[in-house]
Design a protein around this motif. Structure first.
Motif, PDB file in Angstrom:
ATOM      1  N   LEU A 171      64.462  64.679  13.058  1.00 53.76           N
ATOM      2  CA  LEU A 171      64.044  64.859  11.679  1.00 53.76           C
ATOM      3  C   LEU A 171      65.213  64.605  10.738  1.00 53.76           C
ATOM      4  CD1 LEU A 171      61.571  65.839  10.105  1.00 53.76           C
ATOM      5  CD2 LEU A 171      62.533  68.134  10.240  1.00 53.76           C
TER       6      LEU A 171
ATOM      7  N   MET B 153      61.426  60.680  10.218  1.00 55.02           N
ATOM      8  CA  MET B 153      62.099  60.845  11.499  1.00 55.02           C
ATOM      9  C   MET B 153      62.775  59.543  11.922  1.00 55.02           C
ATOM     10  SD  MET B 153      59.379  62.831  13.858  1.00 55.02           S
ATOM     11  CE  MET B 153      58.915  64.523  13.516  1.00 55.02           C
TER      12      MET B 153
ATOM     13  N   THR C 107      56.759  70.402   9.182  1.00 51.19           N
ATOM     14  CA  THR C 107      57.796  69.629   9.872  1.00 51.19           C
ATOM     15  C   THR C 107      59.098  70.417   9.940  1.00 51.19           C
ATOM     16  OG1 THR C 107      56.793  67.636   8.962  1.00 51.19           O
ATOM     17  CG2 THR C 107      58.957  67.398   9.906  1.00 51.19           C
TER      18      THR C 107
ATOM     19  N   HIS D 104      70.733  64.140  20.313  1.00 52.83           N
ATOM     20  CA  HIS D 104      69.588  63.941  19.411  1.00 52.83           C
ATOM     21  C   HIS D 104      69.522  65.004  18.318  1.00 52.83           C
ATOM     22  CE1 HIS D 104      67.824  61.942  23.202  1.00 52.83           C
ATOM     23  NE2 HIS D 104      68.372  61.018  22.434  1.00 52.83           N
TER      24      HIS D 104
ATOM     25  N   VAL E 124      62.487  69.774  17.745  1.00 58.41           N
ATOM     26  CA  VAL E 124      62.313  68.488  17.081  1.00 58.41           C
ATOM     27  C   VAL E 124      62.646  67.336  18.006  1.00 58.41           C
ATOM     28  CG1 VAL E 124      63.144  67.062  15.188  1.00 58.41           C
ATOM     29  CG2 VAL E 124      62.683  69.459  14.812  1.00 58.41           C
ATOM     30  N   SER E 125      63.675  67.509  18.836  1.00 53.94           N
ATOM     31  CA  SER E 125      64.168  66.335  19.540  1.00 53.94           C
ATOM     32  C   SER E 125      63.467  66.083  20.874  1.00 53.94           C
ATOM     33  CB  SER E 125      65.674  66.454  19.746  1.00 53.94           C
ATOM     34  OG  SER E 125      65.952  67.570  20.550  1.00 53.94           O
ATOM     35  N   GLU E 126      62.981  67.109  21.502  1.00 57.78           N
ATOM     36  CA  GLU E 126      62.376  66.885  22.810  1.00 57.78           C
ATOM     37  C   GLU E 126      60.894  66.596  22.648  1.00 57.78           C
ATOM     38  OE1 GLU E 126      64.304  66.813  25.506  1.00 57.78           O
ATOM     39  OE2 GLU E 126      65.984  67.278  24.189  1.00 57.78           O
ATOM     40  N   VAL E 127      60.428  65.586  23.351  1.00 62.36           N
ATOM     41  CA  VAL E 127      59.003  65.300  23.332  1.00 62.36           C
ATOM     42  C   VAL E 127      58.390  66.080  24.496  1.00 62.36           C
ATOM     43  CG1 VAL E 127      57.257  63.503  23.263  1.00 62.36           C
ATOM     44  CG2 VAL E 127      59.540  63.042  22.443  1.00 62.36           C
TER      45      VAL E 127
ATOM     46  N   LYS F 105      52.064  64.621  15.913  1.00 61.98           N
ATOM     47  CA  LYS F 105      51.994  64.364  17.353  1.00 61.98           C
ATOM     48  C   LYS F 105      53.383  64.383  17.991  1.00 61.98           C
ATOM     49  CE  LYS F 105      51.986  59.339  17.635  1.00 61.98           C
ATOM     50  NZ  LYS F 105      51.580  58.436  16.583  1.00 61.98           N
ATOM     51  N   PHE F 106      54.411  64.179  17.172  1.00 58.71           N
ATOM     52  CA  PHE F 106      55.774  64.284  17.709  1.00 58.71           C
ATOM     53  C   PHE F 106      56.243  65.737  17.761  1.00 58.71           C
ATOM     54  CE2 PHE F 106      55.738  60.100  15.464  1.00 58.71           C
ATOM     55  CZ  PHE F 106      55.717  59.330  16.605  1.00 58.71           C
TER      56      PHE F 106
ATOM     57  N   ILE G  54      58.870  56.678  23.555  1.00 60.06           N
ATOM     58  CA  ILE G  54      59.715  57.485  22.676  1.00 60.06           C
ATOM     59  C   ILE G  54      60.314  58.621  23.496  1.00 60.06           C
ATOM     60  CG2 ILE G  54      59.711  59.066  20.700  1.00 60.06           C
ATOM     61  CD1 ILE G  54      57.621  57.308  19.398  1.00 60.06           C
ATOM     62  N   VAL G  55      61.635  58.748  23.438  1.00 57.02           N
ATOM     63  CA  VAL G  55      62.284  59.807  24.205  1.00 57.02           C
ATOM     64  C   VAL G  55      62.777  60.944  23.311  1.00 57.02           C
ATOM     65  CG1 VAL G  55      62.916  58.410  26.193  1.00 57.02           C
ATOM     66  CG2 VAL G  55      64.456  58.494  24.221  1.00 57.02           C
ATOM     67  N   ALA G  56      62.896  60.694  22.014  1.00 60.05           N
ATOM     68  CA  ALA G  56      63.313  61.765  21.101  1.00 60.05           C
ATOM     69  C   ALA G  56      62.931  61.391  19.675  1.00 60.05           C
ATOM     70  CB  ALA G  56      64.819  61.993  21.190  1.00 60.05           C
ATOM     71  N   ASN G  57      62.713  62.434  18.880  1.00 64.04           N
ATOM     72  CA  ASN G  57      62.463  62.239  17.452  1.00 64.04           C
ATOM     73  C   ASN G  57      63.395  63.167  16.700  1.00 64.04           C
ATOM     74  OD1 ASN G  57      59.867  60.622  17.722  1.00 64.04           O
ATOM     75  ND2 ASN G  57      59.376  62.466  18.882  1.00 64.04           N
TER      76      ASN G  57
ATOM     77  N   HIS H 203      63.019  57.722  15.375  1.00 61.62           N
ATOM     78  CA  HIS H 203      62.435  57.736  16.720  1.00 61.62           C
ATOM     79  C   HIS H 203      63.385  57.008  17.666  1.00 61.62           C
ATOM     80  CE1 HIS H 203      58.708  58.995  14.818  1.00 61.62           C
ATOM     81  NE2 HIS H 203      58.802  57.965  13.995  1.00 61.62           N
TER      82      HIS H 203
ATOM     83  N   THR I 257      49.988  62.005  12.342  1.00 61.15           N
ATOM     84  CA  THR I 257      50.855  60.997  12.981  1.00 61.15           C
ATOM     85  C   THR I 257      52.232  61.617  13.228  1.00 61.15           C
ATOM     86  OG1 THR I 257      49.686  59.229  11.860  1.00 61.15           O
ATOM     87  CG2 THR I 257      51.849  58.696  12.727  1.00 61.15           C
ATOM     88  N   THR I 258      52.739  62.331  12.223  1.00 57.99           N
ATOM     89  CA  THR I 258      54.007  63.042  12.395  1.00 57.99           C
ATOM     90  C   THR I 258      53.837  64.202  13.365  1.00 57.99           C
ATOM     91  OG1 THR I 258      54.619  62.479  10.139  1.00 57.99           O
ATOM     92  CG2 THR I 258      55.829  64.290  11.169  1.00 57.99           C
TER      93      THR I 258
ATOM     94  N   GLN J 230      53.693  52.913  19.341  1.00 64.52           N
ATOM     95  CA  GLN J 230      53.210  53.703  18.212  1.00 64.52           C
ATOM     96  C   GLN J 230      54.326  54.624  17.725  1.00 64.52           C
ATOM     97  OE1 GLN J 230      50.200  53.887  16.451  1.00 64.52           O
ATOM     98  NE2 GLN J 230      49.886  51.897  17.404  1.00 64.52           N
ATOM     99  N   VAL J 231      54.602  54.554  16.423  1.00 69.46           N
ATOM    100  CA  VAL J 231      55.639  55.413  15.857  1.00 69.46           C
ATOM    101  C   VAL J 231      55.060  56.214  14.695  1.00 69.46           C
ATOM    102  CG1 VAL J 231      57.597  54.040  16.660  1.00 69.46           C
ATOM    103  CG2 VAL J 231      56.489  53.454  14.498  1.00 69.46           C
ATOM    104  N   GLY J 232      55.915  56.687  13.777  1.00 65.66           N
ATOM    105  CA  GLY J 232      55.447  57.506  12.665  1.00 65.66           C
ATOM    106  C   GLY J 232      54.871  56.677  11.525  1.00 65.66           C
TER     107      GLY J 232
ATOM    108  N   ASN K  74      51.881  51.690  11.503  1.00 68.17           N
ATOM    109  CA  ASN K  74      52.564  52.738  12.271  1.00 68.17           C
ATOM    110  C   ASN K  74      52.986  52.250  13.658  1.00 68.17           C
ATOM    111  OD1 ASN K  74      51.830  54.175  10.028  1.00 68.17           O
ATOM    112  ND2 ASN K  74      50.341  55.463  11.066  1.00 68.17           N
TER     113      ASN K  74
ATOM    114  N   PHE L 132      65.309  75.197  16.943  1.00 67.39           N
ATOM    115  CA  PHE L 132      64.737  74.202  16.047  1.00 67.39           C
ATOM    116  C   PHE L 132      65.082  72.781  16.501  1.00 67.39           C
ATOM    117  CE2 PHE L 132      65.446  71.671  12.130  1.00 67.39           C
ATOM    118  CZ  PHE L 132      64.123  71.516  11.806  1.00 67.39           C
TER     119      PHE L 132
END
Lengths: 323, 398
Positions: free
Chosen positions: A176, A160, B313, A211, B15-18, B67-68, A171-174, A162, B64-65, A134-136, A117, B11
């Motif tokens: 889906l 996702m 998700t 994004h 999803v996009s903003e951390v 946490k985003f 990481i600045v955006a994820n 990333h 793991t997913t 660290q990613v998905g 990961n 939505f």
């Protein structure tokens, strides 16, 4: 005697100069543990290089000196010298490397470690690890934005893309996407990011500023069940007008109008098509066909498959080098 | 319309903003009735955490997913004893704030749990019971099945045997109820795919121990004798879910014939040796955490928790009804290392899935086999299909 030596010297110089113009394709054979070298003038395999266990991701370095090949089951990336076509060194990739990408400067390499990961960052010259992000779950697809600022990683079980800021390595955006994203490619002008979802059966077109997924490219082939359409590799032409998407066990490459995102044509290639590479000038596109152990050659202007070349067992990745 | 747009916008932002938003906690129950399952081979005796380990790995993957997305998943497993009331256990789940639970219970206990959970809005995921009746006449609208059915397993095996041109079967059936049910599924499969059962024999369980100090001396002469009088056949197919005799058959039959079914070539939804389609990554993660190989039960639990994760998700984990609607939508596709997407049969909430054929060492083949076609999904050539189903979800108590 001296003139003979001189003559030989000239001949040798010519002999060396000639292959310098040749364009070679390097194909990683996942099961064969080899890399096939194809001369693209003759369309012939001219050498088979023995490499480590399970070679998949393969790419030419920016300086053209090395072809890097990720040998996942040996937990390393091997460096093939493009002059000698021999493995000369390795990079400390971290466990199970699959796909990787160089930063625009050619100094750093970003590697997806499927088992961990993480994305590992490597200093290519020093052959050392600089850090990790660290990613998905099950990171795979890797891409750098044309401006060199953003690294994209797709994670296959997290589903996702990333967005990693390369200055801060955060990481600045994820975003889906559909199931099992395997590959990411920017349009050359950076206006769109395309991400293929192997199980979802789609390509998400992402707006890299907002994004968000702005559109999904879908595929339908008469007579073929939907489950067999599994998009993997993506190559977009330099002018940003046409995209090629390898559809895995559908045994076809979709040709996509990159402006409208409509499929223009499906090209029948070998079985289980994985990845592709353009020859210089985008005259030809080569695709690796995993199950039929061959490479299809596509005439890009004519959108026609013109030739098939047998390579090693289960070809996976391909990259092009000018000698 | 405006509401839809607003929802879509919200939505996207999510999803996009951390962002450091508040974490959503998703607690999943797990009701199981363990007890040692007897087996001839020591290698087949299940680990104490069989199934639960798969759920835990999926919880890790979801987290793991998560946490985003500011989502956190947790598992609470409860072991029920034979005398425990499943309905009471469901009550405890509700008290502890859970509306989702995996169940690894025998069919009757599972139905009790499902019916007790119905009024309280619980959604269950069956990760153990392979009984067809739970997807047919006794189906429930609040039970999703990630475990395959006996008929799916039997069909997966039959397709391969027919593809191999091994059409003449000698069927040997154990004397327990589960063995008889598997034999029913095998008979149905033979008929569907064009195999002939040349003879059926019953192997009575006389209650002997599976391990003795005298060892296998007698078995070596018993099995040839038992199979001696049978008419010629291509393959011996054994229905022995109770694991009383099937493992004794290979290499001991009167005629030199391959064995399939409950020993030899075994149909299963997962195997510790399966490594295709990226499965090696899941297998590696599993072994690293639990120091043993991943079983079919582990996989059923992994898939159930991953289905919940997928719903979360996509922001559909709020309530069970919303979740079922999501599973029924084109947005749902479970990636489970089987070479294609897994989806849910909307008529009985059974997860469609390929069936692996394992010889105990490697995967010999994966069904559906080439040539077995279907107008909707080739996966629906495995098991009871929509036109034949006895399940009426609207009418079910669930």
């Amino acid at each position: 005697m001296w003139w003979r030596a001189a003559f030989l010297g000239t001949a040798m110089a010519i002999g060396l100069a000639h292959p310098a113009a040749a364009v070679m394709a390097y194909v990683s054979n996942e099961r064969g543990n080899t890399v096939s070298v194809i001369d693209t003038d003759k369309w012939q395999v001219v050498k088979t290089i023995k490499v480590g266990q399970r070679p998949r991701g393969i790419a030419l370095t920016k300086d053209g000196k090395y072809v890097l090949v990720a040998v996942g089951d040996d937990d390393t990336i091997q460096m093939i010298d493009t002059k000698t076509n021999e493995v000369v060194d390795t990079l400390p990739s971290g466990p199970d490397p699959e796909l990787f990408i160089e930063d625009p400067s050619g100094k750093l390499l970003y590697v997806a470690n499927e088992n961990d990961n993480t994305v590992t960052i490597i200093d290519i010259d020093k052959r050392t690890q600089l850090g990790a992000v660290q990613v998905g779950v099950e990171p795979e697809g890797m891409e750098v934005s044309p401006d060199g600022k953003i690294l994209i990683n797709t994670s296959e079980t997290t589903n996702m893309a990333h967005f990693i800021d390369l200055a801060s390595r955060k990481i600045v955006a994820n975003v889906l996407v559909d199931s099992r994203p395997r590959f990411a490619a920017f349009k050359p002008d950076g206006s769109e990011l395309w991400v293929s979802s192997e199980i979802g059966g789609t390509v998400s077109v992402i707006d890299p500023v907002q994004h968000v997924v702005k559109q999904k490219i879908t595929f339908a082939i008469p007579g073929l069940r939907a489950e067999a359409i599994q998009p993997v590799g993506i190559n977009i032409t330099h002018d940003g007008k046409t995209g090629f998407v390898a559809l895995g066990p559908a045994n076809r490459i979709a040709v996509v109008d990159a402006a409208t995102h409509d499929v223009i044509k499906y090209l029948l290639v070998g079985q289980r098509v994985w990845h592709m590479a353009f020859t210089p000038g985008e005259k030809y596109l080569l695709s690796t066909n995993g199950v039929s152990n061959d490479v299809s050659i596509i005439d890009v202007a004519a959108l026609k498959v013109i030739k098939t070349i047998q390579v090693g067992e289960l070809p996976w990745g391909v990259t092009i080098a000018r000698h | 319309m405006i509401r839809t747009l607003l929802a879509a916008a919200a939505f996207c932002v999510l999803v996009s903003e951390v962002a450091a938003a508040q974490t959503t906690e998703i607690k999943i129950g797990y009701l199981r009735q363990g007890g040692a399952r007897a087996a001839i081979s020591l290698l087949d005796i299940p680990a104490p955490d069989d199934g639960v380990a798969g759920a835990k790995l999926a919880i890790d993957d979801n987290n793991t997913t998560g946490k985003f997305l500011n989502q956190h998943f947790a598992l609470e497993a409860t072991d029920l004893k034979d005398e425990d009331d499943p309905a009471a256990a469901v009550g405890t789940l509700v008290e502890r704030g859970m509306s989702l639970a995996l169940v690894d219970l025998p069919a009757a206990a599972l139905l009790k749990a499902a019916d007790a959970g119905h009024a309280r809005g619980l959604l269950f995921f069956n990760v153990g019971a392979i009984d067809d009746r739970l997807r047919e006449e006794d189906c429930r609208a609040n039970v999703v099945h990630t475990a395959p059915t006996r008929s799916m397993l039997a069909d997966g095996l039959a397709q391969y045997l027919v593809w191999k041109q091994w059409r003449k079967w000698l069927l040997v059936v154990g004397s327990h109820d589960a063995d008889k049910l598997f034999a029913d599924a095998l008979r149905r499969a033979a008929k569907r795919f064009g195999a002939t059962i040349v003879q059926e024999k019953v192997f009575e369980d006389t209650g002997g121990a599976r391990r003795t100090d005298s060892g296998l001396t007698q078995i070596q002469s018993q099995i040839p004798l038992f199979t001696q009088s049978a008419p010629d056949h291509d393959v011996l197919v054994a229905a022995d879910e109770s694991q009383v005799f099937a493992e004794y058959l290979p290499y001991r039959t009167w005629l030199p014939r391959p064995v399939a079914g409950s020993a030899g070539l075994v149909p299963t939804s997962w195997d510790g040796a399966h490594d295709q389609w990226g499965a090696i990554q899941l297998q590696n993660r599993f072994v690293q955490l639990f120091h043993r190989r991943m079983t079919a039960r582990d996989m059923h639990a992994w898939m159930a928790v991953r289905m919940i994760g997928e719903a979360a998700t996509h922001q559909h984990a709020g309530d069970p009804k919303q979740m079922l609607d999501f599973f029924d939508s084109p947005d749902f596709a479970l990636a489970a290392f089987k070479g294609q997407k897994l989806t849910l049969r909307d008529w009985n909430l059974q997860l469609r899935q390929p069936i692996l054929l394992s010889d105990g060492r490697v995967i010999v083949s994966v069904s559906p086999q080439p040539g077995f076609l279907h107008q909707f999904s080739e996966l629906d050539t495995l098991g009871v299909d929509r036109p034949e189903t006895k399940c009426r979800l609207d009418a079910s108590k669930g």
